[in-house]
Design an enzyme around this catalytic site. Structure first.
Site, short mmCIF file in Angstrom:
data_model
loop_
_atom_site.label_atom_id
_atom_site.label_comp_id
_atom_site.label_asym_id
_atom_site.label_seq_id
_atom_site.Cartn_x
_atom_site.Cartn_y
_atom_site.Cartn_z
N HIS A 306 0.85 -1.19 0.00
CA HIS A 306 0.00 0.00 0.00
C HIS A 306 0.88 1.23 0.00
CE1 HIS A 306 -3.16 2.81 1.13
NE2 HIS A 306 -4.00 1.89 0.72
N ASP A 363 -7.99 -5.28 0.17
CA ASP A 363 -8.52 -6.16 -0.86
C ASP A 363 -8.13 -7.63 -0.68
OD1 ASP A 363 -9.91 -4.28 -2.42
OD2 ASP A 363 -8.00 -3.50 -3.17
N1 CMC Z 1 4.06 -7.70 -4.75
C1 CMC Z 1 5.40 -7.67 -4.93
N2 CMC Z 1 6.14 -6.56 -4.77
C2 CMC Z 1 5.53 -5.44 -4.43
C3 CMC Z 1 4.13 -5.39 -4.23
C4 CMC Z 1 3.40 -6.58 -4.39
N3 CMC Z 1 2.08 -6.57 -4.23
N4 CMC Z 1 3.78 -4.13 -3.91
C5 CMC Z 1 4.91 -3.42 -3.90
N5 CMC Z 1 5.98 -4.20 -4.22
C6 CMC Z 1 7.38 -3.81 -4.26
C7 CMC Z 1 7.70 -3.02 -5.51
O1 CMC Z 1 8.13 -3.86 -6.55
C8 CMC Z 1 8.80 -2.11 -5.01
O2 CMC Z 1 9.97 -2.85 -4.93
P1 CMC Z 1 11.41 -2.13 -5.21
O3 CMC Z 1 11.56 -1.11 -4.12
O4 CMC Z 1 12.40 -3.24 -5.15
O5 CMC Z 1 11.31 -1.52 -6.58
C9 CMC Z 1 8.38 -1.79 -3.57
O6 CMC Z 1 7.60 -2.91 -3.16
C10 CMC Z 1 7.54 -0.53 -3.43
O7 CMC Z 1 6.44 -0.65 -4.31
P2 CMC Z 1 5.82 0.55 -5.14
O8 CMC Z 1 5.14 0.00 -6.34
O9 CMC Z 1 6.87 1.60 -5.33
O10 CMC Z 1 4.77 1.10 -4.10
P3 CMC Z 1 3.57 2.04 -4.44
O11 CMC Z 1 3.28 2.77 -3.22
O12 CMC Z 1 3.85 2.85 -5.67
O13 CMC Z 1 2.40 1.02 -4.84
C11 CMC Z 1 0.58 -0.47 -4.67
C12 CMC Z 1 1.41 0.63 -3.97
C13 CMC Z 1 -0.66 -0.75 -3.83
C14 CMC Z 1 0.15 0.02 -6.07
C15 CMC Z 1 1.46 -1.73 -4.80
O14 CMC Z 1 1.82 -2.20 -3.51
C16 CMC Z 1 0.77 -2.85 -5.59
O15 CMC Z 1 0.85 -2.88 -6.81
N6 CMC Z 1 0.05 -3.80 -4.88
C17 CMC Z 1 -0.70 -4.83 -5.55
C18 CMC Z 1 -2.03 -4.27 -6.02
C19 CMC Z 1 -3.00 -4.03 -4.86
O16 CMC Z 1 -3.16 -4.85 -3.98
N7 CMC Z 1 -3.68 -2.86 -4.90
C20 CMC Z 1 -4.68 -2.51 -3.89
C21 CMC Z 1 -4.25 -1.34 -3.05
S1 CMC Z 1 -5.26 -1.15 -1.58
C22 CMC Z 1 -6.79 -0.67 -2.15
C23 CMC Z 1 -6.78 0.70 -2.72
O17 CMC Z 1 -6.69 1.67 -1.96
O18 CMC Z 1 -6.90 0.79 -3.93
#
Ligand code: CMC
Length: 428
Positions: A306, A363
């Protein structure tokens, strides 16, 4: 605004004192709104990771400590003690309703529950496999053609807000009935919000449908848990579109579209699809955890991670508990719940997830709960949208009432070609 300032010194010799803001929960921000005028510089923050776009009195999140409060009330207390309509009232109007206020609010919802007969024809125009989120966003935007409003001034706001909250539930249930080839079930004024939705979805199928109070309680909880989450992608979309003085329907339509993405509200559907894949793959949880860690593989653990929570999402904790309770009370056995729990355990003990503070989000367990209610996978994000609607409306209203209201218009750093001349086609 505090007495404090932050001094910014640029390497071209310019120095500027920027005001420091502090919220009621002591969140601090440097106000850069005067920066460009004074120095010619803008701030750059890709994906708004570190940017506050407004001040707000609706929701407080402390992501490091897993805290979520609406109007000061902890989410745990709201989920335990309130109905969805009370929570919606709280978000939109700022206080929990008194008994007469609650009665007036639910009466208004009942009055607006049905949709115009002509709008029902729209459902027949969509192809049979249309995603219900696309239908919902189109139908909500279309509401403004049936209830025209240039801008929802104070005197129309209450009606418009109630109309939306009442009708999205009907639109959602009708889109499901249409896709399943079943006749529409009309809303009933004697049922509460969640019961009415379950009834419109599932009654009249030939067998005697009884609204199960265990499922009603669980659905009410899930809706409350989704009701607001400050500046997430869809809520910011609502504020952004509303900032152009677009009406509430148009702004909410934008919010629904933003929510539909798999990284946002589409994640619950993604979680169940992922769990089904793991099941079909012989329950090989380790394989999927390894895939999620592999930087050459675009796969991510859905329902994990998140932008704000760097701790267990408090909503996920409550939904996990609700899942256990429903499964216990109704003697349900869904192998996907066991896979989800195993996946959570493996991921939470894995260095990759620990280092990045990746925990289950809202989720992760919600889809499993929806399955226990008989809700099909492509309707999961629709439930999220129904839940999130009061939050969107509250933010739209708050921004509309801001005396310093201005259209949102971010800037960018241009990185393209510099000025050049067009070369005639034959010479290119
Ligand atoms: N599985 C594997 N790696 C992950 C995941 C995951 N679900 N989420 C984040 N990471 C890794 C990402 O690859 C990155 O690694 P590195 O630092 O080595 O490059 C690190 O963790 C930080 O991730 P980010 O993408 O920079 O974080 P963000 O804040 O931009 O993204 C997120 C947040 C929710 C989009 C992401 O965690 C994700 O894609 N999660 C899966 C989709 C999901 O469950 N979405 C629902 C969010 S909660 C409901 C809502 O409010 O919408």
């Amino acid at each position: 605004m505090t007495e404090r300032t932050a001094k910014l010194t640029l390497d071209d010799g310019q120095t500027i004192d920027l005001p420091v803001l502090e919220g009621t929960e002591h969140e601090k921000a440097v106000d850069v709104s005067s920066l460009r005028k004074s120095t010619g510089y803008i701030t750059y923050d890709d994906g708004f990771v570190n940017t506050g776009c407004c001040t707000s009195t609706i929701t407080y999140i402390d992501g490091e400590n897993g805290i979520l409060r609406h109007r000061g009330y902890p989410i745990e207390d709201l989920a335990e003690s309130c109905t969805f309509t009370e929570a919606a009232y709280l978000l939109i109007y700022g206080e929990l309703p008194t008994r007469p206020e609650a009665r007036a609010f639910t009466d208004r919802l009942s009055e607006h529950s049905d949709i115009h007969e002509d709008m029902k024809h729209f459902f027949t125009g969509y192809p049979s496999g249309a995603h219900p989120m696309s239908i919902m966003s189109a139908m909500v935007t279309s509401l403004s053609t049936f209830h025209p409003t240039v801008r929802d001034e104070d005197w129309t706001f209450d009606e418009t807000a109630a109309r939306l909250i009442a009708k999205v539930r009907t639109i959602a249930a009708f889109s499901y009935r249409k896709a399943s080839g079943k006749p529409y079930i009309y809303p009933r004024a004697d049922l509460n919000y969640a019961s009415n939705f379950l009834n419109m979805m599932f009654s009249g199928d030939g067998e005697d449908y009884e609204i199960n109070p265990v499922l009603v309680r669980a659905l009410t909880r899930v809706l409350i848990l989704h009701a607001d989450h400050e500046q997430n992608c869809s809520t910011s979309a609502v504020r952004l579109v509303g900032s152009s003085r677009a009406n509430l329907y148009a702004s909410i339509g934008a919010g629904i579209s933003a929510l539909s993405g798999p990284l946002h509200g589409g994640a619950a559907q993604g979680v169940v699809e992922m769990l089904l894949k793991i099941q079909a793959d012989g329950n090989d949880v380790d394989k999927y955890v390894a895939m999620a860690k592999d930087k050459d593989d675009p796969f991510r653990l859905m329902g994990f991670g998140h932008r704000v929570y760097k701790n267990y999402d408090p909503r996920a904790k409550i939904i996990k508990g609700a899942c256990d309770q429903v499964f216990d009370d109704l003697q349900i056995n869904d192998p996907l719940l066991d896979i989800a729990k195993k996946l959570e355990k493996v991921a939470l003990e894995d260095e990759y997830f620990v280092e990045r503070s990746l925990y289950p989000n809202v989720d992760f367990y919600s889809g499993i709960l929806y399955r226990s209610m008989g809700i099909p996978v492509n309707m999961f994000t629709v439930i999220f949208a129904i839940g999130r609607l009061p939050g969107w409306i509250a933010h739209w209203r708050e921004s509309s009432q801001d005396p310093e209201w201005k259209i949102w218009r971010p800037r960018q750093i241009y990185n393209g070609a510099v000025a050049r001349k067009i070369v005639p086609m034959d010479e290119r």
